[in-house]
Design an enzyme around this catalytic site. Structure first.
Site: not given
Ligand code: NAD
Ligand code: UGA
Length: 438
Positions: A152, A260, A263
């Protein structure tokens, strides 16, 4: 515990470093060899406050390593976390699970001794079972369990979110796997973080429900902002007025150009897809997706109207390109809709973003980049704030005014005080704020 983290992106790298900080031995593996080489040199491939130090401290202590050999990392691990991407699948909007399943197939070949295989990626309901099936097929007598442990954290506040989460959700179905997961999260249990143990499907649905709810909350306040603009009300006071009701809560009621990021857009789409497949359509979420998409597009029109009906031949300064502050992530950023639409309407764009310009140069062809916000404002006819980087709040409006050809600001994040800006002689337009009476 010995942990293998598959994927060293935003989630894998932050989670891996934080688990090491908890005292576990962590190996982060990524298939991008260049990423691993940089991490080994102490370079952090993403912009995330505090991450460089956390990684360096834990590498120095010997608890955190980076590797390209998935087999070695998995073979020695008590728990393997899958933290690879689950982007939107082309064509139908569902989550593309090919990276998860490819990782599961590689893990399946490498497991030795009892191992818990945990999906940390955001994955649609049913994925955990499929991961189990893939591993079972490759190793019919392998000793393993699967678990779902959605993440999260938010970008820009990722370490704080991981170290002090509101809760940890863990889907497990055997006592043995539950014990391993409880041991991994013991430091959080000690600070009384609620641990929500569920079955695997429930954990998977919880992640999507959480993101969809937050996306809905933002979309709700954005529509209320539209109403406020029409009737002379102030959306910030409305948000405070409703948010102080504990049942509603004050967070995520900040209006803007539309959500945007990597996620919310993809996860709302995937949830809508899953729900249609399950014959339980999520009509609210479907509306949220549509309203948010059209909002992002409409923001360029707002700038055009503010500029007197045309931006042809105008120089527009854009402050902020990333989808939110404190990240270099441009995935689904509102700027990707707004900037091309303004270019198509005939404007020249000069932008400044503290961390996103390298990526933006790839995604937004034809725009100029400035080294500072003041340089971007220089000679501009309109200044548009798209991302609320903290440093923009501290800009000197007088200097901005002197730099601009015409002092006009469209503030899509409401970082400036409308009365102050108008008092200084700016034509100013925010989101959901009363316009001066004429
Ligand atoms: P990301 O694209 O930044 O990173 C994913 C990484 O996995 C890449 O570096 C890629 O090269 C690597 N990869 C892919 N296949 C692989 C394999 N077979 N072996 C080894 N490495 C491999 O993605 P992210 O933003 O870290 O998101 C990952 C997951 O977590 C997504 O499902 C996303 O929805 C979820 N998530 C993301 C966030 C966030 O804030 N970015 C927050 C919560 C959950
Ligand atoms: C969001 C969730 O907040 C995390 O809990 C979750 O783990 C993550 O997605 C995920 O699943 O990857 P993130 O996308 O990093 O995190 O950023 P947020 O702070 O949630 O913002 C998301 C978008 O909503 C941004 O474009 C932000 O500008 C917008 N936003 C957020 C608003 O326009 N208003 C708000 O009050 C809050």
């Amino acid at each position: 515990m010995r942990i293998a983290m598959i994927g060293a992106g935003y989630v894998g790298l932050v989670s891996g470093a934080c688990f090491a900080q908890f005292g576990h031995d962590v190996v982060c593996v990524d298939k991008e060899a260049d990423k691993i080489a940089r991490l080994r040199r102490g370079e952090i491939p993403i912009y995330e406050p505090g991450l460089e130090k956390l990684v360096a401290d834990n590498v120095r202590s010997g608890r955190l390593e980076f590797g390209s050999n998935l087999g070695d990392a998995v073979g020695n691990a008590d728990a393997v976390f899958i933290a690879v991407g689950t982007p939107t699948r082309r064509g139908d909007g569902h989550a593309d699970l090919s990276y998860v399943y490819a990782a599961a197939a590689e893990i399946a070949e490498a497991i030795r001794g009892y191992t818990v295989v945990v999906t940390k990626s955001t994955v649609p309901v049913g994925t955990g079972r499929e991961v189990a099936r893939i591993i079972r097929e490759a190793q019919p007598s392998g000793e393993f369990d699967v678990a779902a442990n959605p993440e999260f954290l938010r970008e820009g506040a990722a370490i704080e979110d991981f170290m002090k989460p509101d809760r940890v959700v863990i889907g497990v179905e055997s006592q043995r796997a539950r014990d391993v997961m409880a041991a991994i999260y013991r430091p959080l249990n000690l600070i009384q973080t609620p641990m929500v143990f569920t079955n695997i499907e429930t954990a998977e649905v919880t992640k999507y429900a959480g993101n969809a709810f937050l996306a809905t909350k933002i979309t709700f306040i954005n529509e209320i902002a539209d109403l406020c603009e029409k009737v002379g009300a102030d959306v910030h006071d409305v948000a405070r007025g409703i948010g102080l009701d504990g049942r509603i809560g004050r967070k995520f009621l900040h209006p803007g150009p539309g959500f945007g990021g990597s996620c919310f857009p993809k996860d709302t789409l995937a949830l809508a897809y899953t729900a249609r497949e399950a014959n339980a359509p999520q009509t609210i979420v479907e509306q949220v997706i549509e309203v948010n998409n059209s909002r992002k597009k409409r923001m360029a029109q707002k700038v055009v109207e503010f500029s007197g009906g045309s931006v042809k031949g105008l120089k527009i300064a854009v402050l902020g390109l990333t989808f939110k502050p404190d990240t270099d992530d441009m995935r689904d950023a509102p700027s990707l809709d707004i900037v091309p639409a303004l270019q198509a309407a005939g404007a020249t764009i000069v932008a400044f973003d503290p961390a996103g310009m390298a990526e933006a140069a790839r995604l937004l062809p034809g725009i100029g980049f400035a080294k500072t916000a003041y340089e971007a404002a220089s000679g501009a006819d309109v200044l548009v704030v798209i991302t609320e980087w903290h440093e923009f709040r501290g800009l000197d409006p007088r200097r901005i005014k002197e730099a601009m050809r015409q002092p006009r600001i469209v503030d899509l994040r409401n970082i400036f005080d409308p009365e102050e800006m108008r008092g200084l002689g700016f034509a100013y337009e925010g989101i959901g704020r009363p316009r001066p009476r004429t």
